[in-house]
Design a protein around this motif. Structure first.
Motif, PDB file in Angstrom:
ATOM      1  N   HIS A  27     -29.397 -38.557  12.464  1.00 58.51           N
ATOM      2  CA  HIS A  27     -29.134 -39.028  13.820  1.00 58.51           C
ATOM      3  C   HIS A  27     -29.131 -37.852  14.786  1.00 58.51           C
ATOM      4  N   CYS A  28     -29.957 -36.848  14.516  1.00 62.02           N
ATOM      5  CA  CYS A  28     -29.951 -35.639  15.348  1.00 62.02           C
ATOM      6  C   CYS A  28     -30.142 -35.957  16.828  1.00 62.02           C
ATOM      7  N   ILE A  29     -31.016 -36.867  17.125  1.00 63.41           N
ATOM      8  CA  ILE A  29     -31.327 -37.143  18.525  1.00 63.41           C
ATOM      9  C   ILE A  29     -30.627 -38.410  18.989  1.00 63.41           C
ATOM     10  N   CYS A 167     -27.440 -33.647  10.074  1.00 64.88           N
ATOM     11  CA  CYS A 167     -28.152 -32.692  10.916  1.00 64.88           C
ATOM     12  C   CYS A 167     -27.381 -31.378  10.836  1.00 64.88           C
ATOM     13  N   ILE A 168     -28.012 -30.381  10.257  1.00 65.51           N
ATOM     14  CA  ILE A 168     -27.368 -29.085  10.042  1.00 65.51           C
ATOM     15  C   ILE A 168     -28.118 -28.041  10.861  1.00 65.51           C
ATOM     16  N   LEU A 189     -25.565 -32.232  16.171  1.00 67.29           N
ATOM     17  CA  LEU A 189     -25.449 -31.538  14.902  1.00 67.29           C
ATOM     18  C   LEU A 189     -24.139 -31.909  14.219  1.00 67.29           C
ATOM     19  N   ASP A 190     -24.217 -32.346  12.972  1.00 64.17           N
ATOM     20  CA  ASP A 190     -23.007 -32.596  12.198  1.00 64.17           C
ATOM     21  C   ASP A 190     -22.358 -31.288  11.774  1.00 64.17           C
ATOM     22  N   SER A 216     -19.983 -30.808  17.130  1.00 60.72           N
ATOM     23  CA  SER A 216     -20.237 -30.920  15.693  1.00 60.72           C
ATOM     24  C   SER A 216     -18.949 -31.233  14.938  1.00 60.72           C
ATOM     25  N   SER A 217     -19.071 -31.959  13.845  1.00 63.17           N
ATOM     26  CA  SER A 217     -17.914 -32.254  13.006  1.00 63.17           C
ATOM     27  C   SER A 217     -17.433 -31.013  12.283  1.00 63.17           C
TER      28      SER A 217
END
Length: 277
Positions: A27-29, A167-168, A189-190, A216-217
């Motif tokens: 789900h980057c975008i 997403c890294i 970004l996660d 980011s998480s």
């Protein structure tokens, strides 16, 4: 006879498709929803089997990380030519040439995918989009800007790995806050690896603002020079982020283990080595 052959070929289609590596969509975008029942990331050794839909992240040194997938792909960021005393040829390496601690001019020719973060000509930049089935690796070009006002446009790259629904992002040797267009290209970004030295790259207030905007998480600090530098960053982020001292170099990350509250996970760098050494 032809009808029999066509029927046989039709039956083969799902079998052949099932043998191909399939990447769980990321789900980057797009903005990610809250994940109910999330659990903390697990500590892990770099060289044991990775669970399905999971990515192992091992902090090697400085700005180099090993990302290892369940399918056995090994990717190393800011590759310098040495990762430790293991006989491993990475499948993918990324590099940035701001300093020699972020790249090598002589990568092993056996490495299948060598991804420099700069173009062949000064200021040209480069575009990568490498689809390995299980992983998609792409980049967003940013500038290199020295303290003496020198600029190399598009000389650095933020590399993004879309894998296992995650997403890294690795910010590389970032020298300025991304533009609105660059933020949009990066996406959500996660997990983000961020340089927190506060001098060689961007200053700490700018990096803190970047991290806050990325939402980011998990944030993994890198490119820090001693505990004083690291502590200055952690102190500035504690109001917004939980801080967890992992106590080792590795994590296993998956979508269902992302923390509910944004968390800085402090890894301690360690060269790769064989188990038991």
């Amino acid at each position: 006879m032809r009808l029999v052959f066509l029927a046989f070929a039709f039956l083969l289609v799902p079998v052949m498709a099932a043998t191909q590596e399939v990447r769980t969509p990321s789900h980057c975008i797009a903005l990610a929803d809250q994940i109910d029942g999330a659990r903390y990331i697990q500590r892990a050794s770099h060289n044991v089997e990775v669970a399905p839909e999971t990515v192992r992240i091992h902090y090697i040194a400085h700005a180099s990380f090993l990302l290892r997938t369940a399918g056995g792909l090994n990717m190393v960021t800011d590759f310098t030519g040495f990762v430790g005393n293991v006989p491993m040829i990475p499948d993918v390496i990324t590099m940035n040439h701001a300093h020699e601690t972020h790249w090598t001019a002589f990568p092993d020719p056996a490495i299948p995918h060598v991804l420099p973060g700069w173009g062949e000509e000064f200021g040209q930049g480069i575009d990568h989009r490498v689809d390995l089935g299980e992983v998609l690796v792409r980049n967003v070009s940013t500038d290199i800007r020295s303290q003496w006002s020198g600029v190399e446009e598009n000389g650095n790259s933020i590399f993004i790995f879309e894998v296992a629904g995650l997403c890294i992002g690795h910010l590389g040797h970032l020298h300025h806050e991304p533009s609105a267009e660059q933020y949009a290209a990066i996406g959500r970004l996660d997990v983000v690896m961020a340089a927190v030295d506060g001098g060689m790259t961007v200053d700490l207030p700018t990096m803190m603002r970047i991290i806050s905007r990325l939402k980011s998480s998990i944030v993994i600090p890198m490119h820090w020079f001693g505990e004083f530098t690291l502590d200055a960053f952690l102190t500035g982020m504690r109001d917004e982020f939980q801080v967890v001292e992992v106590g080792g170099p590795s994590l296993d990350v998956s979508v269902d283990r992302l923390p509910a509250r944004p968390t800085i996970m402090v890894l301690r760098p360690e060269w790769l080595r064989e188990e038991g050494e």
